[in-house]
Write a protein that holds these residues in place. Sequence first.
Motif, mmCIF file in Angstrom:
data_model
loop_
_atom_site.group_PDB
_atom_site.id
_atom_site.type_symbol
_atom_site.label_atom_id
_atom_site.label_comp_id
_atom_site.label_asym_id
_atom_site.label_seq_id
_atom_site.Cartn_x
_atom_site.Cartn_y
_atom_site.Cartn_z
ATOM 1 N N THR A 30 -21.896 -7.861 24.196
ATOM 2 C CA THR A 30 -21.656 -7.957 23.000
ATOM 3 C C THR A 30 -21.489 -6.538 22.473
ATOM 4 N N LEU A 31 -20.355 -6.440 21.587
ATOM 5 C CA LEU A 31 -19.875 -5.253 20.845
ATOM 6 C C LEU A 31 -20.269 -5.310 19.454
ATOM 7 N N LEU A 32 -20.451 -4.437 18.833
ATOM 8 C CA LEU A 32 -20.670 -4.233 17.213
ATOM 9 C C LEU A 32 -19.805 -3.007 17.079
ATOM 10 N N LEU A 33 -19.000 -3.266 16.145
ATOM 11 C CA LEU A 33 -18.023 -2.087 15.658
ATOM 12 C C LEU A 33 -18.133 -2.152 14.062
ATOM 13 N N GLY A 34 -18.748 -1.034 13.523
ATOM 14 C CA GLY A 34 -19.045 -0.863 12.192
ATOM 15 C C GLY A 34 -17.852 0.067 11.504
ATOM 16 N N SER A 35 -17.436 -0.271 10.247
ATOM 17 C CA SER A 35 -16.508 0.476 9.557
ATOM 18 C C SER A 35 -16.770 0.344 7.952
ATOM 19 N N PRO A 36 -16.126 0.908 7.166
ATOM 20 C CA PRO A 36 -16.240 0.857 5.744
ATOM 21 C C PRO A 36 -15.240 -0.340 5.317
ATOM 22 N N ALA A 37 -15.999 -0.997 4.347
ATOM 23 C CA ALA A 37 -15.171 -2.257 3.652
ATOM 24 C C ALA A 37 -13.534 -1.739 3.135
ATOM 25 N N PRO A 38 -12.592 -2.925 3.545
ATOM 26 C CA PRO A 38 -11.518 -2.537 3.174
ATOM 27 C C PRO A 38 -11.536 -2.567 1.422
ATOM 28 N N ALA A 39 -10.403 -1.895 0.842
ATOM 29 C CA ALA A 39 -10.261 -1.661 -0.521
ATOM 30 C C ALA A 39 -9.131 -2.492 -1.062
ATOM 31 N N TYR A 40 -9.475 -3.708 -1.245
ATOM 32 C CA TYR A 40 -8.082 -4.603 -1.611
ATOM 33 C C TYR A 40 -8.183 -4.473 -2.976
ATOM 34 N N PRO A 41 -6.706 -4.389 -3.663
ATOM 35 C CA PRO A 41 -6.653 -4.359 -4.907
ATOM 36 C C PRO A 41 -7.009 -5.410 -5.739
ATOM 37 N N ARG A 42 -7.590 -5.164 -6.913
ATOM 38 C CA ARG A 42 -8.294 -6.129 -7.901
ATOM 39 C C ARG A 42 -7.245 -7.232 -7.974
ATOM 40 N N GLU A 43 -5.908 -6.791 -8.310
ATOM 41 C CA GLU A 43 -5.163 -7.509 -8.936
ATOM 42 C C GLU A 43 -4.801 -8.722 -8.177
ATOM 43 N N HIS A 44 -5.042 -8.655 -6.721
ATOM 44 C CA HIS A 44 -4.727 -9.761 -5.695
ATOM 45 C C HIS A 44 -5.802 -11.000 -6.177
ATOM 46 N N ALA A 45 -6.799 -10.825 -6.537
ATOM 47 C CA ALA A 45 -7.823 -11.813 -6.985
ATOM 48 C C ALA A 45 -7.585 -12.226 -8.533
ATOM 49 N N GLU A 46 -7.283 -11.219 -9.177
ATOM 50 C CA GLU A 46 -7.092 -11.504 -10.606
ATOM 51 C C GLU A 46 -5.572 -12.008 -11.177
ATOM 52 N N ARG A 47 -4.561 -11.815 -10.468
ATOM 53 C CA ARG A 47 -3.167 -12.056 -10.776
ATOM 54 C C ARG A 47 -2.471 -13.040 -9.747
ATOM 55 N N GLY A 48 -3.066 -12.931 -8.837
ATOM 56 C CA GLY A 48 -2.556 -13.637 -7.485
ATOM 57 C C GLY A 48 -1.690 -12.818 -6.512
ATOM 58 N N VAL A 49 -1.238 -13.398 -5.432
ATOM 59 C CA VAL A 49 -0.416 -12.676 -4.415
ATOM 60 C C VAL A 49 0.827 -13.498 -4.070
ATOM 61 N N GLN A 50 1.629 -12.828 -3.462
ATOM 62 C CA GLN A 50 2.921 -13.272 -2.925
ATOM 63 C C GLN A 50 2.570 -13.507 -1.224
#
Length: 273
Positions: free
Chosen positions: A103-123
């Motif tokens: 087993t390997l466990l790799l930890g990293s910071p959470a990605p910073a997705y733009p809020r507008e993706h959830a609010e306005r939608g994506v292409q």
Amino acid sequence: MTLTWVDGYPAAGVPVHDRGVAYGDGLFETIRVVDQRPLLLSRRLQRLEAGCQRLDIPCQPEQLRAQILEFSAALGDGVAKLILTRGDGQRGYAPPRPSSPRTLLLGSPAPAYPREHAERGVQLYPCATRLAEQPALAGMKHLNRLEQVLARSEWQDPAFAEGLMRDMSGRVIEGVYSNIFLISKGVLQTPSLERCGIAGVMRAEILERAQRAGIAVEVCDVSFEALLAADEVFVCNSLYGIWPVRQLKSHVWPLGPLTRKLQNLIADLSSGT
């Protein structure tokens, strides 16, 4: 914070004879960790155990749970990637008998997705790379991801947040790193993954919560024409939750009410697929 553990202990790397490195012989999970808590952990362990049974890799779910919980406590907030391989082996495809999984466990910071993706939608980008049909591996989150690597290399334009992937027969299957849903006449539909694709934990969670909320759901084959004719479309995964889809090439969908309702239904997860 970045962390790397191997078999439950801090480590710098993995042996070169590991079959996960040599052949992609294993499985993985990408886990959102919030306040030391790994989200959707039970679903992940169930999927991992089922995948291990299909690949004939020994699995100890409670031991894995303990490792993930300890690792999440050390990580605090971020993303924990769990990789489970068959362990070391000699040259050649034949798996060792018995095998000693790693087993390997790799930890990293959470990605910073733009809020507008959830609010306005994506292409979506229409990927030319097609998913091969292999029922023996369908649904599993195995380590062989070259199809997704090829698909993701098709675009660099940040205007596209995700890519649409279809199978060799043209059926709609999923995004490059997400599952896809469509809403037609009030029915929530998602593609069948009996031939290829990944059965995501957020996909399973959305299906369950939608049914509890009285929303009609259907898992079925989805043609490209059915996708274009849908009233609403969205993609999902366990890191960002739900993103409405507003455009694919020249086709445009509205940001519909049922997608918004489902975003609210999973708000405890998508706020921190």
